[in-house]
Design a protein around this motif. Structure first.
Motif, PDB file in Angstrom:
ATOM      1  N   THR A 115       0.730   1.110  14.609  1.00 49.98           N
ATOM      2  CA  THR A 115       1.293  -0.464  14.517  1.00 49.98           C
ATOM      3  C   THR A 115       2.196  -0.280  15.951  1.00 49.98           C
ATOM      4  N   ARG A 125      12.911   0.351   8.011  1.00 47.66           N
ATOM      5  CA  ARG A 125      11.520   0.478   7.316  1.00 47.66           C
ATOM      6  C   ARG A 125      11.309   0.985   6.493  1.00 47.66           C
ATOM      7  N   THR A 340       4.488  -4.773   3.407  1.00 41.92           N
ATOM      8  CA  THR A 340       5.230  -3.742   3.899  1.00 41.92           C
ATOM      9  C   THR A 340       4.247  -3.472   5.092  1.00 41.92           C
ATOM     10  N   HIS A 341       5.578  -3.014   6.413  1.00 44.13           N
ATOM     11  CA  HIS A 341       4.412  -3.125   7.172  1.00 44.13           C
ATOM     12  C   HIS A 341       3.219  -4.031   7.746  1.00 44.13           C
ATOM     13  N   ARG A 343       0.488  -4.911   6.037  1.00 43.49           N
ATOM     14  CA  ARG A 343      -0.556  -4.286   4.753  1.00 43.49           C
ATOM     15  C   ARG A 343      -0.142  -5.047   3.719  1.00 43.49           C
ATOM     16  N   TRP A 366       5.365   6.117  -3.208  1.00 42.19           N
ATOM     17  CA  TRP A 366       5.019   5.285  -2.035  1.00 42.19           C
ATOM     18  C   TRP A 366       3.603   6.205  -2.290  1.00 42.19           C
ATOM     19  N   ARG A 368       1.053   4.538   1.102  1.00 41.06           N
ATOM     20  CA  ARG A 368       0.795   4.651   2.191  1.00 41.06           C
ATOM     21  C   ARG A 368       2.157   4.159   2.624  1.00 41.06           C
ATOM     22  N   GLU A 369       2.116   4.285   4.022  1.00 40.04           N
ATOM     23  CA  GLU A 369       3.273   3.040   4.514  1.00 40.04           C
ATOM     24  C   GLU A 369       4.671   3.767   4.268  1.00 40.04           C
ATOM     25  N   THR A 371       7.633   4.961   5.903  1.00 41.62           N
ATOM     26  CA  THR A 371       8.677   5.617   6.837  1.00 41.62           C
ATOM     27  C   THR A 371       9.012   7.097   6.657  1.00 41.62           C
ATOM     28  N   ASP A 390       5.505   5.558  10.053  1.00 39.99           N
ATOM     29  CA  ASP A 390       5.589   4.062   9.313  1.00 39.99           C
ATOM     30  C   ASP A 390       3.960   4.112   8.365  1.00 39.99           C
ATOM     31  N   SER A 391       3.720   5.039   8.791  1.00 43.59           N
ATOM     32  CA  SER A 391       2.118   5.410   7.670  1.00 43.59           C
ATOM     33  C   SER A 391       1.769   6.717   7.192  1.00 43.59           C
ATOM     34  N   SER A 393       1.612   8.946   4.162  1.00 41.94           N
ATOM     35  CA  SER A 393       0.454   8.888   3.334  1.00 41.94           C
ATOM     36  C   SER A 393       0.016   9.643   2.126  1.00 41.94           C
TER      37      SER A 393
END
Length: 465
Positions: A115, A125, A340-341, A343, A366, A368-369, A371, A390-391, A393
């Motif tokens: 992004t 974020r 979120t972000h 997505r 979490w 995914r996503e 930060t 910020d990705s 995972s």
């Protein structure tokens, strides 16, 4: 970096393995010592001697136990000889078991496209810090004395870190054992993990969930082993402190194949020496948090009841806790809130398709996503010490969220002079509280990954216990 060839000697063997040149001068050569000389291999205890000078200058317990994993040894030999040596070693009378552990892998998954969003202050974020049901309500914890993790010690076990990152300057103890990998992937991974719970409190970058906890690291490389690293970490820590294991390995589903898609990868306690090491840490009151793995595996499958040929005869399936229980907390990967972000990975807290699942899974974070520090996809450039993502995972991003939550709770308990959580209490409380898992478009709540921690609930329970 290669696979780990592990041997376990029979208790009656009375052999202390060493380098081949030390055997060559022995008055009588046994078949085992002849094999060591002929193959020119070295054999090292899984748990090396602790750094005495460091121990004497720290708060580590003085009764450091070097008998755990006694009988287990790491064979140092060329990668292309390991498969042959497994067979030859298992033919030796003094060997109870010889088995090959695939190279431990990072429990992260490929990031989605980059992004262009970036900001000097990225804490907004970090949705996982938010109030439940979407986050773990870390900001509430910070309003309680001790809720930022003060007085808590955490050791991360993986391969490399960037401890001189601009947002990791406070409360960091650095690498205390093992040799860091020079690979950027390992270094980014470790940096991202640490950033989730240990990012500094300042006006830029990210903020860690329990940023005032002391954080150190042990690498599995440099004549170290994953199990040896776990025992060393336990011996550096006090009851109530936390070990994070950010690793998984190829499992039996695809004959331990090191697949790029990570299908079939499982938690490392499947392997006997890793299980014994985790159980040892738990027995000392250390909370062990283990990435659940990204293999899309049902850990309740009967496949895992089958003892691998070269494992010790008393081995039983560790994913069935009625057989045996290491005391660990195993973490699955759940979806962040949609949007979120920008997505959408499905309903919040639903199982992400890559995450392992089953009754052994205790909690989710979490997947995914996330930060955090490292990687550089939202703030990059030539200075790696200023990289952010910020990705982040996988069960790799999920597990540090659970570690951070536990760090907050243990900090609150210590600040109030209350007894800290034991490993079993911590696991039970994570199962009893939190925001429940949801159905996903391709996953059912019966595919258990557990609840997302809720620090408001956990702290209330802690102060009342």
């Amino acid at each position: 970096m290669k696979s780990e060839l592990i041997i376990k000697l029979k208790e009656s063997s009375n052999i202390v393995p060493t380098d081949p040149e030390n055997f060559s001068s022995a008055p009588v050569l046994t078949p085992f010592t002849k094999l060591i000389i002929e193959e020119n291999i070295s054999i090292h205890p899984l748990v090396p001697k602790m750094d005495v000078e460091f121990l004497e200058s720290s708060e580590a317990p003085r009764d450091t136990n070097q008998t755990v994993l006694s009988g287990y040894y790491l064979v140092d030999a060329p990668e292309d000889r390991l498969e042959v040596l497994v067979s030859k070693l298992n033919d030796q009378e003094v060997i109870e078991a010889a088995y090959l552990k695939p190279l431990a892998q990072l429990a992260s998954v490929p990031a989605p496209p980059e992004t262009t969003a970036s900001s000097p202050d990225l804490s907004l974020r970090q949705g996982y810090l938010d109030v439940s049901p979407n986050g773990i309500d870390a900001r509430f914890a910070w309003t309680i004395p001790g809720g930022t993790g003060s007085g808590v010690n955490i050791i991360d076990i993986e391969g490399a870190w960037r401890f001189n990152h601009e947002d990791l300057n406070q409360n960091q103890g650095g690498v205390i054992s093992g040799q860091e990998s020079s690979d950027l992937g390992w270094r980014n991974h470790g940096t991202a993990v640490i950033g989730e719970f240990s990012g500094d409190i300042n006006s830029y970058g990210v903020t860690g969930i329990c940023s005032e906890a002391n954080v150190r690291a042990i690498s599995i490389f440099g004549n170290n082993s994953s199990s040896g690293a776990i025992v060393q970490a336990a011996n550096f820590l006090q009851p109530g402190d936390i070990i994070l294991i950010e690793l998984h390995r190829p499992g039996p589903r695809y004959q331990y194949e090191n697949r790029p898609d990570q299908a079939g990868f499982i938690p490392i306690e499947w392997w006997p020496d890793d299980f014994d090491a985790i159980q040892y840490a738990s027995s000392r009151g250390i909370i062990v948090v283990e990435a659940g793995g990204n293999g899309s595996e049902n850990l309740d499958d009967s496949l895992y009841d089958q003892r691998p040929t070269n494992f010790p005869s008393n081995w039983t399936n560790p994913f069935n806790r009625s057989n045996r229980d290491s005391g660990t907390i195993i973490v699955g990967a759940g979806a962040p809130p949609p949007g979120t972000h920008g997505r959408d990975h499905g309903p919040a807290r639903s199982r992400l398709s890559f995450s392992n699942y089953g009754t052994v899974m205790d909690a989710q974070g979490w997947g995914r996503e996330v930060t955090t520090t490292g990687y550089g996809d939202i703030q990059g450039g030539t200075d790696e010490n200023k990289w952010y993502t910020d990705s982040f995972s996988g069960t790799s991003s999920a597990s540090p969220i659970v570690v951070g939550a536990l760090g907050c709770v243990q900090g609150v308990l210590r600040a109030h002079n209350l007894n800290v959580l034991t490993p079993i209490m911590a696991r039970s409380w994570l199962r009893e509280t939190g925001t429940i898992q949801q159905e996903g478009p391709n996953s059912s709540v019966s595919q258990r990954i557990g609840n997302l921690p809720d620090l408001k609930q956990l702290i209330a329970k802690a102060l009342a216990h």
